[in-house]
Design a protein around this motif. Structure first.
Motif, PDB file in Angstrom:
ATOM      1  N   LEU A   1      -8.327   7.761   1.878  1.00 30.21           N
ATOM      2  CA  LEU A   1      -8.008   7.540   0.637  1.00 30.21           C
ATOM      3  C   LEU A   1      -9.035   7.532  -0.395  1.00 30.21           C
ATOM      4  CD1 LEU A   1      -5.513   7.081  -1.030  1.00 30.21           C
ATOM      5  CD2 LEU A   1      -5.982   4.470  -0.816  1.00 30.21           C
ATOM      6  N   VAL A   2      -9.983   6.723   0.074  1.00 29.07           N
ATOM      7  CA  VAL A   2     -11.399   6.877  -0.930  1.00 29.07           C
ATOM      8  C   VAL A   2     -12.027   8.258  -1.191  1.00 29.07           C
ATOM      9  CG1 VAL A   2     -13.647   6.043  -1.077  1.00 29.07           C
ATOM     10  CG2 VAL A   2     -11.867   4.405  -0.469  1.00 29.07           C
ATOM     11  N   LYS A   3     -11.977   8.892  -0.266  1.00 23.60           N
ATOM     12  CA  LYS A   3     -12.548  10.274  -0.058  1.00 23.60           C
ATOM     13  C   LYS A   3     -11.657  11.274  -0.979  1.00 23.60           C
ATOM     14  CE  LYS A   3     -15.248  10.424   4.144  1.00 23.60           C
ATOM     15  NZ  LYS A   3     -15.291  11.115   5.422  1.00 23.60           N
ATOM     16  N   ASP A   4     -10.443  11.128  -0.794  1.00 24.78           N
ATOM     17  CA  ASP A   4      -9.352  12.142  -1.321  1.00 24.78           C
ATOM     18  C   ASP A   4      -9.634  11.714  -3.121  1.00 24.78           C
ATOM     19  OD1 ASP A   4      -8.602  13.267   0.866  1.00 24.78           O
ATOM     20  OD2 ASP A   4      -6.773  12.165   1.121  1.00 24.78           O
ATOM     21  N   GLN A   5      -9.483  10.351  -3.250  1.00 21.32           N
ATOM     22  CA  GLN A   5      -9.089   9.804  -4.336  1.00 21.32           C
ATOM     23  C   GLN A   5     -10.696   9.716  -5.323  1.00 21.32           C
ATOM     24  OE1 GLN A   5      -6.498  10.261  -6.033  1.00 21.32           O
ATOM     25  NE2 GLN A   5      -5.812  11.240  -3.952  1.00 21.32           N
TER      26      GLN A   5
ATOM     27  N   TYR B   1       0.978  -1.270   0.089  1.00 20.40           N
ATOM     28  CA  TYR B   1       0.019  -0.009  -0.204  1.00 20.40           C
ATOM     29  C   TYR B   1       0.981   1.296  -0.224  1.00 20.40           C
ATOM     30  CZ  TYR B   1      -2.224   3.973   2.577  1.00 20.40           C
ATOM     31  OH  TYR B   1      -2.533   5.054   2.975  1.00 20.40           O
ATOM     32  N   THR B   2       2.026   1.179   0.847  1.00 19.00           N
ATOM     33  CA  THR B   2       2.781   2.328   0.877  1.00 19.00           C
ATOM     34  C   THR B   2       3.553   2.649  -0.483  1.00 19.00           C
ATOM     35  OG1 THR B   2       3.310   1.476   3.417  1.00 19.00           O
ATOM     36  CG2 THR B   2       4.322   3.445   2.507  1.00 19.00           C
ATOM     37  N   ILE B   3       4.034   1.562  -0.856  1.00 13.39           N
ATOM     38  CA  ILE B   3       4.820   1.694  -2.138  1.00 13.39           C
ATOM     39  C   ILE B   3       3.704   2.402  -3.333  1.00 13.39           C
ATOM     40  CG2 ILE B   3       5.735   0.478  -4.321  1.00 13.39           C
ATOM     41  CD1 ILE B   3       6.771  -1.193  -1.950  1.00 13.39           C
ATOM     42  N   ASP B   4       2.453   1.665  -3.290  1.00 16.76           N
ATOM     43  CA  ASP B   4       1.468   2.257  -4.210  1.00 16.76           C
ATOM     44  C   ASP B   4       1.121   3.569  -4.261  1.00 16.76           C
ATOM     45  OD1 ASP B   4       1.398  -0.213  -5.460  1.00 16.76           O
ATOM     46  OD2 ASP B   4      -0.214  -1.255  -4.225  1.00 16.76           O
ATOM     47  N   LYS B   5       0.915   3.872  -3.105  1.00 16.92           N
ATOM     48  CA  LYS B   5       0.805   5.489  -2.642  1.00 16.92           C
ATOM     49  C   LYS B   5       1.752   6.223  -2.858  1.00 16.92           C
ATOM     50  CE  LYS B   5      -1.208   8.248   1.033  1.00 16.92           C
ATOM     51  NZ  LYS B   5      -1.171   8.336   2.584  1.00 16.92           N
ATOM     52  N   HIS B   6       3.100   5.682  -2.902  1.00 16.19           N
ATOM     53  CA  HIS B   6       4.156   6.490  -3.211  1.00 16.19           C
ATOM     54  C   HIS B   6       4.275   6.687  -4.800  1.00 16.19           C
ATOM     55  CE1 HIS B   6       8.394   8.006  -3.127  1.00 16.19           C
ATOM     56  NE2 HIS B   6       8.578   7.238  -4.549  1.00 16.19           N
ATOM     57  N   LEU B   7       3.773   5.568  -5.326  1.00 16.23           N
ATOM     58  CA  LEU B   7       3.825   5.713  -7.001  1.00 16.23           C
ATOM     59  C   LEU B   7       2.400   6.364  -7.570  1.00 16.23           C
ATOM     60  CD1 LEU B   7       5.309   2.231  -7.699  1.00 16.23           C
ATOM     61  CD2 LEU B   7       6.379   4.516  -7.805  1.00 16.23           C
ATOM     62  N   LYS B   8       1.555   7.098  -6.498  1.00 13.75           N
ATOM     63  CA  LYS B   8       0.271   7.359  -6.808  1.00 13.75           C
ATOM     64  C   LYS B   8      -0.488   6.553  -7.608  1.00 13.75           C
ATOM     65  CE  LYS B   8       1.567  12.309  -7.130  1.00 13.75           C
ATOM     66  NZ  LYS B   8       2.877  12.273  -6.828  1.00 13.75           N
TER      67      LYS B   8
END
Lengths: 655, 655
Positions: B257-261, B227-234
């Protein structure tokens, strides 16, 4: 050398007409009239040349002509035709603008007759007596009674004026204008026996023939007498009016007259609304209307005159359920019978695919919420079905009926209906869409959509092929050298090859199975001349029609799909909903992208080679004939359909 | 004499291409390749020339080239473009039919890459290693992770084959093809720390920068790490998937995350439908939907996850009354509150002119039959109003409300609304018809019809005048002698004078009062460029639009008039009914007779003088330009509207 006299009598018509016009413009009616009469120019031109000026100067016209026979000649020659456009058109380079006659509206002959008569009457009604009679006779609907009345007036009060005409003379003149039997009938129509006898004497009729009839008439009560005369003259409306005044003892006769001559509407106006006659007439009218397949209007007539039971029957016959229930409550029907009535009506409405209305009947009048919900589910009216489920606290129905129906409607197929639809698609693509219900009963919306998409693509592809073939045929025709043949003929031939002809299309579609159902529709009958069979002369037009129908059919589904999607989401069938949304979205996109291809604006740019160095005036003309053809052809072609993109059907929560 | 060497190096491109094509047809790929490379002919032609043949002979192609660098050259030059149509079109007289490439569907670059890779892998995956990597990188969506994985494979299991490439070399080649940072990011995306380190070492990156981050990652629980990597990679979608597996303690983070994206739809699929997370997500989604003006869909989400109270609120907000009532019954709301709710909803629906639905609410939920009937009367839903009158035995309402409304609707006028409508008619003729309700509220149907008829006649008359003026202008332009001017220019000028231009119409309609209401409608905005003001450049188009609207408006009234006629007849108002029927019938006739005049087929026959003895090729061309103009102009013009003559509205009992 030619003999001198011959040349003198030759008149160039254009010159003569120009002179006549000048005379008319100068209000020189006499010169114009003499000239026209001599040279046999139609006298209508006197009026037609400038109707407004003529009507403003009728008195001058009459004074200049100053001859009863000339006036009569002019009157008898009057025709409902504008000779300035038909026989004597103005020259195009004339400076006078050729505007449509600004004269008063109405029939020309009537206008002229009325204008001349009123002027003559104000000038000297005795002197112009015969002309005045002519104006009555010449009217579009000849006013023979008025003319006869004037003759009768002359007889009763012979005028003292020296210029006056005697009744005798006037009648003789009338008989010269009008057939004697016609005049006799009309004299009868004045109900004036003096007048009748006067005409009868002048006629060749045998007194033994008409006297007994006249004597019999004289013995009758005045209204009944007039009724008898009117009936004899087949003037049934007038006859009815007089008969209605003859009292109740003659009502049966009146009713029969009404039925025979279908004078129902007329008759209702002659009796007070609360009378027994009014009621009897309403019943007779209602019977007639039911026979004419107008049961609802029959019901309205019966209801308002108090014939509740019969009104109910008529309303039920017409599936006019709201009215039927009103009447039933008014009677009032006992509750059990009311419930039965409601069930009968609901059944009818379900047959007509009017599920929402059927549900109201079942719920509110038959008090059967289960049946009501079931009707709504059958009709795919999901939200209303749910409303009743909760209103009657019958959530059990959701699991037992609603959810399975939702999925069935979306996923599975009822084998029978399915094959029927497929059958129809193959046989008669455009008949299908008029039976709109199919798409509802059609178990799987998704597979229905697939079929529509496939048909759209098939027709579109074939249309491109057909167009290419026609273009090729056209170019081949243009290439042929036919130097001396007049162009018009050449291209009219070409066009008939290209567009085919309605009458000549032998391969017309014989979808007899379907045609019997919809034989009433004239437009459909016309379309049947179009055939989708490959190579049929109007195949492209047929394809355009078929494509139009597919487009309308798919476009129409928006509301239905929207409501189905919402119901599916509510019950967590997100997967199915998503697939349906995608399938429908794709179908709409496919169609929308296809429309500009199918309905191309103008035509392909085949202009370039046409104006090349080798082209002649004729070849250019020929190439421009093409758009002409397309214009005439388009009149048979349906215009590009518009998609109702304003109707939002997509759920944003499905992606 | 020219120096001999120069000529030898000149190659006629057409001849060269013909030779290349011959080689390709003969599967002589090597000769073709060498020649193309030397003469800088785009290598895409190797595939484009005949995609099918190329794909069937990939192995021969590879064997003939027999050079990794040549293959890579070919691969890197691949472009999503068909060079046979763009750069090297076939000659038109070529006997080979120029048909669209019959190759497999999909993107060309991807097809070629996949075909070459699979062939190379089956031939010798070690020898072709670098080319295989190229095929991954060149794909439309580069498969960098796969390429990296293959490099990693080489490192872990160095192949023994002599032709094999080392991991070092392969990575170097990859870094030559792809930006180093991009490669690093993608290596992170494989979640393989070995791979990350391998790339990082090759890059110019400072180990102090990336090592702490990598070490921190290594301490995390696997799913949270990913998750952290994916978030880092957007890569938020992937991030959400991994985070959803991290257990309840991380749910708040997931929700944010759901709300933001705005990954609501995605998120709902990751949690079981009966979980508390699903419910929380649904609530968040619903909030978002309400903000997006989608309250109905919000309500559906809330309802199905059990948030009845909030669902009710959403449904009320969206006037989704059936759903609102279902929820209310489910809660269940106490009877008095349910009645209040129903009244609120009914009020909303009446504002939206949905009278029939409002009546259902008032009758069935607020138990107020009087209000229900009143709503139906206001909405001119006569039959349904009568049904309730009899259902609730309230015949008194007929005299007190129904009959006066019937007559008012037909005879009298509410002063306020009346002046408003007249105002709108004058200001913006075509805005009126979109506010359909006016014709209902419009007290007198008869006077409304009069206004429509008058407007139709006014516009039609003016249109004839405008057309005549334009025709005159056109003929004047044709008469001018401009012998040397190219025709195209002359007539394009003429056409711009005649049709005006959209951009240049200064006199656009500034109906600001109305425009604010309907600013959303793009089509309407376009129309505003059209002005009905006399002399405006597109006045004829504006008139056609205005006429179309009048026609639609009058045609739409059929059902309404029919129902009003029936109600009038039922209560013995035959006189009024007759007058209304006549007035409406006349309006329809007037319009129907006017349509062919307004939408003339083709144009007036001004053909005769054009082909006269004095005409030249140019003058004929010019005269035929006219239909062309009309074709382009028509694209902006509305097509002739179709009257719904199938809808029977007349009562046969009125005459």
């Amino acid at each position: 050398q030619m003999p001198r006299g011959n040349l003198e009598t030759i008149h160039h018509r254009a010159l003569v007409l120009a002179q006549v016009r000048k005379w008319l413009d100068g209000l020189n009616f006499r010169e114009a009239f003499e000239c026209m009469r001599k040279l046999r120019i139609n006298l209508n031109l006197m009026y037609d040349h400038n109707p407004k000026v003529f009507l403003e100067n009728v008195e001058i016209f009459l004074r200049q002509l100053d001859s009863i026979s000339h006036i009569n000649l002019f009157l008898t020659e009057l025709r409902e035709e504008d000779t300035t456009t038909t026989m004597y058109p103005c020259l195009p380079n004339s400076t006078v603008p050729v505007q449509p006659a600004p004269g008063p509206s109405g029939k020309k002959v009537d206008i002229v007759c009325d204008a001349l008569r009123s002027t003559m009457e104000s000038m000297d009604q005795h002197k112009y007596c015969l002309s005045i009679l002519t104006t009555h006779v010449k009217k579009t609907v000849p006013e023979l009674e008025v003319a006869l009345q004037k003759v009768h007036e002359l007889r009763v009060n012979p005028p003292s004026a020296a210029t006056a005409v005697s009744a005798e003379e006037a009648l003789k003149y009338l008989l010269f204008l009008v057939n004697v039997n016609e005049l006799y009938e009309h004299s009868l129509g004045t109900y004036d026996f003096d007048l009748v006898l006067m005409v009868a004497e002048k006629s060749q009729k045998d007194p033994k023939e008409y006297l007994p009839f006249l004597n019999m008439l004289k013995t009758l009560e005045p209204n009944y007498q007039r009724y008898t005369i009117d009936k004899h003259l087949k003037r049934y409306r007038k006859a009815l009016h007089h008969l209605s005044k003859c009292g109740e003892e003659h009502f049966t006769e009146a009713l029969n007259l009404v039925k025979d001559q279908r004078l129902y509407g007329e008759a209702l106006g002659l009796y007070p609304a609360n009378s027994s006659q009014y009621r009897a007439l309403s019943c007779a009218y209602a019977e007639y209307l039911v026979a004419q397949h107008q049961p609802e209007q029959a019901g309205l007539l019966l209801w308002r005159c108090g014939e509740a039971a019969r009104a109910l029957q008529a309303f039920v016959g017409g599936a006019s359920w709201r009215n039927a229930l009103c009447v039933a409550e008014q009677i009032p029907l006992p509750p059990d019978q009311l419930a039965l009535l409601a069930r009968d009506l609901a059944e009818k409405l379900i047959e007509l695919r009017r599920y929402t209305e059927a549900a109201v009947l079942l719920e509110q009048y038959a008090k059967d919420c289960e049946e009501a919900i079931s009707a709504l589910i059958t009709g795919a009216v999901w939200e209303e079905a749910l409303r009743l489920v909760y209103l009657y606290n019958r959530q059990d129905i959701i699991e037992t009926n609603l959810k399975p129906a939702l999925l069935e409607g979306q996923m599975m197929a009822n084998a029978n209906e399915n094959t029927f639809v497929i059958d129809v698609i193959c046989l008669a693509p455009y008949c299908l869409y008029e039976h709109r219900f199919l798409s509802l009963a059609f178990s799987s919306q998704t597979s229905f959509l697939e079929a529509q998409k496939a048909m759209f693509i098939r027709h579109k592809t074939r249309l491109a092929v057909v167009r290419e073939l026609k273009e090729k045929a056209r170019l081949e025709l243009l290439d042929e050298d036919v130097p001396d043949c007049p162009e018009a003929e050449l291209y009219s031939e070409a066009s008939s090859v290209m567009t085919g002809s309605h009458a000549g299309s032998k391969y017309s579609h014989s979808n007899s199975r379907i045609s019997s159902r919809s034989s009433k529709n004239r437009r459909k009958a016309e379309r049947k001349k179009l055939s989708l069979k490959e190579g049929s002369p109007l195949e492209d037009v047929a394809l355009l029609h078929a494509l139009t129908e597919v487009i309308h059919c798919v476009d129409k589904m928006r509301e239905e799909v929207h409501s189905l999607l919402k119901a599916l989401v509510l019950f967590q069938f997100d997967g199915q909903a998503g697939r349906l949304q995608q399938a429908y979205g794709e179908a709409l996109l496919l169609i929308e992208a296809g429309i500009p291809e199918v309905w191309q604006e103008g035509l392909q740019p085949t202009q370039a080679p046409v104006t090349g160095p080798n082209s002649t005036a004729n070849s250019i003309m020929a190439s421009f004939q093409q758009p002409r053809h397309s214009v005439t052809q388009e009149s048979e072609m349906p215009p590009a359909p518009k998609m109702r993109n304003g109707v939002k059907w997509k759920l944003s929560i499905l992606k």
